[in-house]
Scaffold this motif. Structure first.
Motif, PDB file in Angstrom:
ATOM      1  N   SER A  41       9.870 -14.635  -6.957  1.00 25.74           N
ATOM      2  CA  SER A  41      10.043 -15.644  -5.907  1.00 25.74           C
ATOM      3  C   SER A  41      10.620 -15.020  -4.638  1.00 25.74           C
ATOM      4  CB  SER A  41      10.954 -16.757  -6.423  1.00 25.74           C
ATOM      5  OG  SER A  41      11.219 -17.699  -5.417  1.00 25.74           O
ATOM      6  N   GLY A  42      11.587 -14.114  -4.819  1.00 23.77           N
ATOM      7  CA  GLY A  42      12.145 -13.427  -3.651  1.00 23.77           C
ATOM      8  C   GLY A  42      11.130 -12.546  -2.950  1.00 23.77           C
ATOM      9  N   PHE A  43      10.198 -11.938  -3.717  1.00 23.17           N
ATOM     10  CA  PHE A  43       9.128 -11.123  -3.144  1.00 23.17           C
ATOM     11  C   PHE A  43       8.258 -11.974  -2.224  1.00 23.17           C
ATOM     12  CE2 PHE A  43       4.776  -9.207  -4.190  1.00 23.17           C
ATOM     13  CZ  PHE A  43       4.797  -8.399  -3.070  1.00 23.17           C
ATOM     14  N   MET A  44       7.872 -13.158  -2.693  1.00 20.10           N
ATOM     15  CA  MET A  44       7.043 -14.041  -1.864  1.00 20.10           C
ATOM     16  C   MET A  44       7.787 -14.470  -0.603  1.00 20.10           C
ATOM     17  SD  MET A  44       5.290 -16.464  -4.762  1.00 20.10           S
ATOM     18  CE  MET A  44       4.313 -15.780  -6.109  1.00 20.10           C
ATOM     19  N   GLN A  45       9.076 -14.804  -0.736  1.00 19.80           N
ATOM     20  CA  GLN A  45       9.846 -15.217   0.426  1.00 19.80           C
ATOM     21  C   GLN A  45      10.005 -14.079   1.424  1.00 19.80           C
ATOM     22  OE1 GLN A  45      13.516 -16.804  -1.040  1.00 19.80           O
ATOM     23  NE2 GLN A  45      12.561 -18.490  -2.145  1.00 19.80           N
ATOM     24  N   ALA A  46      10.181 -12.851   0.919  1.00 20.85           N
ATOM     25  CA  ALA A  46      10.321 -11.707   1.817  1.00 20.85           C
ATOM     26  C   ALA A  46       9.029 -11.454   2.590  1.00 20.85           C
ATOM     27  CB  ALA A  46      10.713 -10.464   1.012  1.00 20.85           C
ATOM     28  N   VAL A  47       7.884 -11.590   1.925  1.00 17.33           N
ATOM     29  CA  VAL A  47       6.601 -11.416   2.615  1.00 17.33           C
ATOM     30  C   VAL A  47       6.444 -12.483   3.694  1.00 17.33           C
ATOM     31  CG1 VAL A  47       4.100 -11.496   2.302  1.00 17.33           C
ATOM     32  CG2 VAL A  47       5.506 -10.271   0.659  1.00 17.33           C
ATOM     33  N   GLY A  91       6.161 -11.791   7.969  1.00 19.25           N
ATOM     34  CA  GLY A  91       4.915 -12.107   8.681  1.00 19.25           C
ATOM     35  C   GLY A  91       3.749 -12.382   7.774  1.00 19.25           C
ATOM     36  N   PRO A  92       3.225 -11.340   7.086  1.00 18.13           N
ATOM     37  CA  PRO A  92       3.403  -9.925   7.401  1.00 18.13           C
ATOM     38  C   PRO A  92       2.357  -9.476   8.413  1.00 18.13           C
ATOM     39  CG  PRO A  92       2.117 -10.127   5.413  1.00 18.13           C
ATOM     40  CD  PRO A  92       2.381 -11.524   5.884  1.00 18.13           C
ATOM     41  N   ARG A  93       2.643  -8.402   9.105  1.00 14.78           N
ATOM     42  CA  ARG A  93       1.693  -7.889  10.075  1.00 14.78           C
ATOM     43  C   ARG A  93       0.914  -6.692   9.557  1.00 14.78           C
ATOM     44  NH1 ARG A  93       5.179  -7.523  15.546  1.00 14.78           N
ATOM     45  NH2 ARG A  93       6.737  -6.745  14.082  1.00 14.78           N
ATOM     46  N   SER A  94       1.250  -6.190   8.396  1.00 14.74           N
ATOM     47  CA  SER A  94       0.527  -5.053   7.825  1.00 14.74           C
ATOM     48  C   SER A  94       0.800  -4.999   6.337  1.00 14.74           C
ATOM     49  CB  SER A  94       0.960  -3.733   8.493  1.00 14.74           C
ATOM     50  OG  SER A  94       2.305  -3.441   8.151  1.00 14.74           O
ATOM     51  N   MET A  95       0.011  -4.201   5.634  1.00 16.71           N
ATOM     52  CA  MET A  95       0.233  -3.974   4.212  1.00 16.71           C
ATOM     53  C   MET A  95       1.531  -3.229   3.980  1.00 16.71           C
ATOM     54  SD  MET A  95      -2.067  -5.475   2.484  1.00 16.71           S
ATOM     55  CE  MET A  95      -1.662  -4.733   0.907  1.00 16.71           C
ATOM     56  N   ALA A  96       1.987  -2.493   4.986  1.00 15.79           N
ATOM     57  CA  ALA A  96       3.271  -1.792   4.852  1.00 15.79           C
ATOM     58  C   ALA A  96       4.412  -2.790   4.703  1.00 15.79           C
ATOM     59  CB  ALA A  96       3.505  -0.886   6.060  1.00 15.79           C
ATOM     60  N   PRO A 109      -3.057 -12.664  10.754  1.00 14.08           N
ATOM     61  CA  PRO A 109      -2.253 -11.855   9.818  1.00 14.08           C
ATOM     62  C   PRO A 109      -3.049 -11.551   8.560  1.00 14.08           C
ATOM     63  CG  PRO A 109      -0.994 -13.703  10.665  1.00 14.08           C
ATOM     64  CD  PRO A 109      -2.398 -13.924  11.086  1.00 14.08           C
ATOM     65  N   PRO A 110      -2.731 -10.442   7.866  1.00 14.78           N
ATOM     66  CA  PRO A 110      -3.500 -10.056   6.684  1.00 14.78           C
ATOM     67  C   PRO A 110      -3.528 -11.117   5.611  1.00 14.78           C
ATOM     68  CG  PRO A 110      -2.101  -8.261   7.418  1.00 14.78           C
ATOM     69  CD  PRO A 110      -1.739  -9.450   8.239  1.00 14.78           C
TER      70      PRO A 110
END
Length: 423
Positions: free
Chosen positions: A79-85, A89-94, A34-35
Motif C-alpha cells: 500500500s505504501g508503494f502505491m502511495q509513493a508512486v 507523479g510519476p514522471r518516469s520509470m525511475a 504520465p507513464p
C-alpha cells in the motif's frame, strides 16, 4: 499489446509510453501523459473481487511477484508503494523504481535479484531474472496461512547435539493433562511490568490538578472554591511476547511451552505467541480459544515445522522485517524459549538479538540447558548474544518459567553480570 492482469507474474508488456518518458524527458511544445496513464486497463471485475484502479494493478502485481519469490513484504508495504508512486507523479520509470526501493525495502544481499525482477516485470527483460536460493529463505506464516509443501524427515533428532538447519516438517498432537497453570493465568495480568499511559484517570490524591473539571465545579458552586480535583496518568501492563523454538532439539519441551503460552494468552491483556524452527508462525489466534485442548490442536495444525531443523537467526530477522510483527516487540517483555544452539555462522542471530534488545523493554532467553547445575554459556552463539540479554534463565520446567514470568516486574541484574563469560 495488452497484458492479462489475471496473471500477476507475467512481464509488463503494455502499450509503450511516449518516447522519452522512461528517462523523464519531455517534448517541447507537446503534452506528454504520465507513464501510469499508459498502463493497460484491467480486465472486467468479477463478483466478489476487490476493485483495483487500472493504473495500480501492475504495482500490486509486482508486490505479489516479489512475495512469490520469497521476499518478505507486508500488505502495508505494498500500500505504501502505491502511495509513493502517486506522490511522485510519476514522471518516469525511475520514479517507480525509487518508490519500490524505499517502500518494499529489499534486503541488501538480494538487491541484485530485486533489480532483475523489476526489469523482468516492467520491461519484459526475462533474461535478467536472477535465480535465488528459495530453499534457504525463511517462510513467515501468520495465523493459518496454508502451505502445501511437505518435506519428508531424513533423520530422527532427539537432542541438542543433533541440532541442524535441515527443514523437516511434521504435525504434533497434544494430550490433555492436569491444569497446573490456573494460578499463573489468574495472577499474570497484575504481575506483568507496567508502563505509564498517556491517558489519565481521576484520583483523590497524588495527582495533577484537573483544571477543566475544577473550573466547572467553581462555576456550578457560584464562585466558591471546592476541593481540588486531580488526575494522574494511568498505569497499563506491558505487552508479553513469547517466541517458542519448535525444532528437533526442543521436542521434549515444546508441549509444556505451548501450554504455558496458552495460559499466557488467556491471562494477559496483550500477549503474542510465535513459533520458529525453519519457519516463523504466529499462533496467537489459535491460543485465544478458551479450551486448551482445542487451542493446542488448532495451533498444531498451523505449525508445519515441528521437530525439524533450527534457523534461529534468520527466523528472528524475518520476524523483525515484518513491520506489524516487530511492533509487537516494541516496549514489550520478550521471552525466547530456545536452547540457542545455532549451527554455523551466528552473525544473523547476533544481529537479530541486538535489534530485539533495542526494541524490547526486557529481553529474556529461557534455555532448558540451564537446568544443569554445570551449565555455562560456553557456545560461540551464547557468548555473542549474552551482552544483549537481560535474563538467561532455566527453561527446563514450566514451574521455573511461570515463577520467572510472574517476577518480571521486579528489577534484576543483567545476564552478563550473572553469567561470567567463559574464555
Amino acid at each position: 499489446m495488452s497484458r492479462e492482469l489475471d496473471n500477476p507474474f507475467a512481464p509488463f508488456t503494455g502499450r509503450r509510453c511516449p518516447e522519452g518518458a522512461d528517462e523523464g524527458r519531455r517534448h517541447e511544445g507537446k503534452k506528454v501523459a504520465p507513464p501510469l496513464t499508459c498502463l493497460p486497463a484491467s480486465s472486467p471485475r468479477k463478483r466478489g473481487e476487490v476493485s483495483v484502479p487500472p493504473a495500480a494493478a501492475p504495482l500490486l502485481g509486482f508486490g505479489r511477484l516479489l512475495r512469490h519469490y520469497g521476499f518478505i513484504i507486508a500488505p502495508e508495504q505494498i500500500s505504501g508503494f502505491m502511495q509513493a508512486v502517486t506522490l511522485l507523479g510519476p514522471r518516469s520509470m525511475a520514479d517507480i523504481r525509487e518508490a519500490a526501493l524505499a517502500t518494499l525495502a529489499p534486503p541488501p544481499d538480494r538487491r541484485d535479484e530485486f533489480e532483475a525482477h523489476f526489469q523482468s516485470y516492467f520491461y519484459g527483460n526475462t533474461s535478467a531474472v536472477a535465480e535465488g536460493d528459495s530453499d534457504e529463505e525463511t517462510r513467515v506464516k501468520d495465523d493459518g496461512g496454508a502451505d502445501d509443501e511437505r518435506i519428508e524427515a531424513e533423520q530422527r533428532q532427539e537432542g541438542g547435539e543433533l541440532s541442524s538447519t535441515i527443514e523437516q516438517l511434521s504435525t504434533r498432537d497434544f494430550q490433555r493433562d492436569d491444569d497446573r497453570l490456573t494460578v499463573f493465568r489468574r495472577r499474570l495480568s497484575s504481575a506483568l511490568p507496567a508502563r505509564r499511559s498517556f491517558r489519565t484517570v481521576r484520583t483523590h490524591s497524588r495527582g495533577k490538578l484537573d483544571l477543566r473539571r475544577s473550573l466547572r465545579e467553581i462555576v456550578s458552586a457560584d464562585g466558591d472554591v471546592p476541593s481540588p480535583l486531580l488526575r494522574r496518568r494511568q498505569a497499563v501492563p506491558r505487552k508479553l511476547l513469547i517466541l517458542i523454538d519448535v525444532s528437533g532439539s526442543m521436542k521434549l519441551h515444546t508441549s509444556d511451552y505451548l501450554k504455558l503460552a496458552h495460559a499466557a494468552v488467556q491471562g494477559a491483556d496483550r500477549a503474542e505467541i510465535f513459533t520458529f524452527g525453519t519457519r516463523l508462525t504466529r499462533i496467537t489466534s489459535a491460543l485465544r480459544i478458551r479450551d486448551r485442548e482445542q487451542a493446542l490442536a488448532r495451533a498444531a495444525a498451523q505449525v508445519d515445522d515441528w521437530d525439524g531443523g533450527t534457523r534461529m537467526g534468520p527466523t528472528l530477522l524475518a520476524f523483525l522485517s515484518v513491520p506489524r510483527f516487530s511492533a509487537f516487540a516494541r516496549g514489550a517483555a520478550v521471552i525466547i524459549l530456545s536452547d540457542a544452539l545455532e549451527r554455523g555462522d551466528h552473525a544473523e542471530l547476533e544481529t537479530a538479538m541486538r535489534r530485539l534488545s533495542a526494541r524490547a523493554f526486557r529481553l529474556s532467553l529461557a534455555t532448558p540447558l540451564a537446568g544443569d547445575p554445570r551449565f555455562q554459556p560456553a557456545t560461540a552463539a551464547l557468548r555473542a548474544i549474552l551482552p544483549d540479554l537481560d535474563d538467561l534463565i532455566d527453561g527446563s520446567s514450566a514451574n521455573s518459567l511461570t515463577d520467572f514470568i510472574l517476577s518480571l516486574a521486579r528489577p534484576a541484574p543483567r545476564a552478563a553480570t550473572i553469567w561470567k563469560r567463559v574464555p
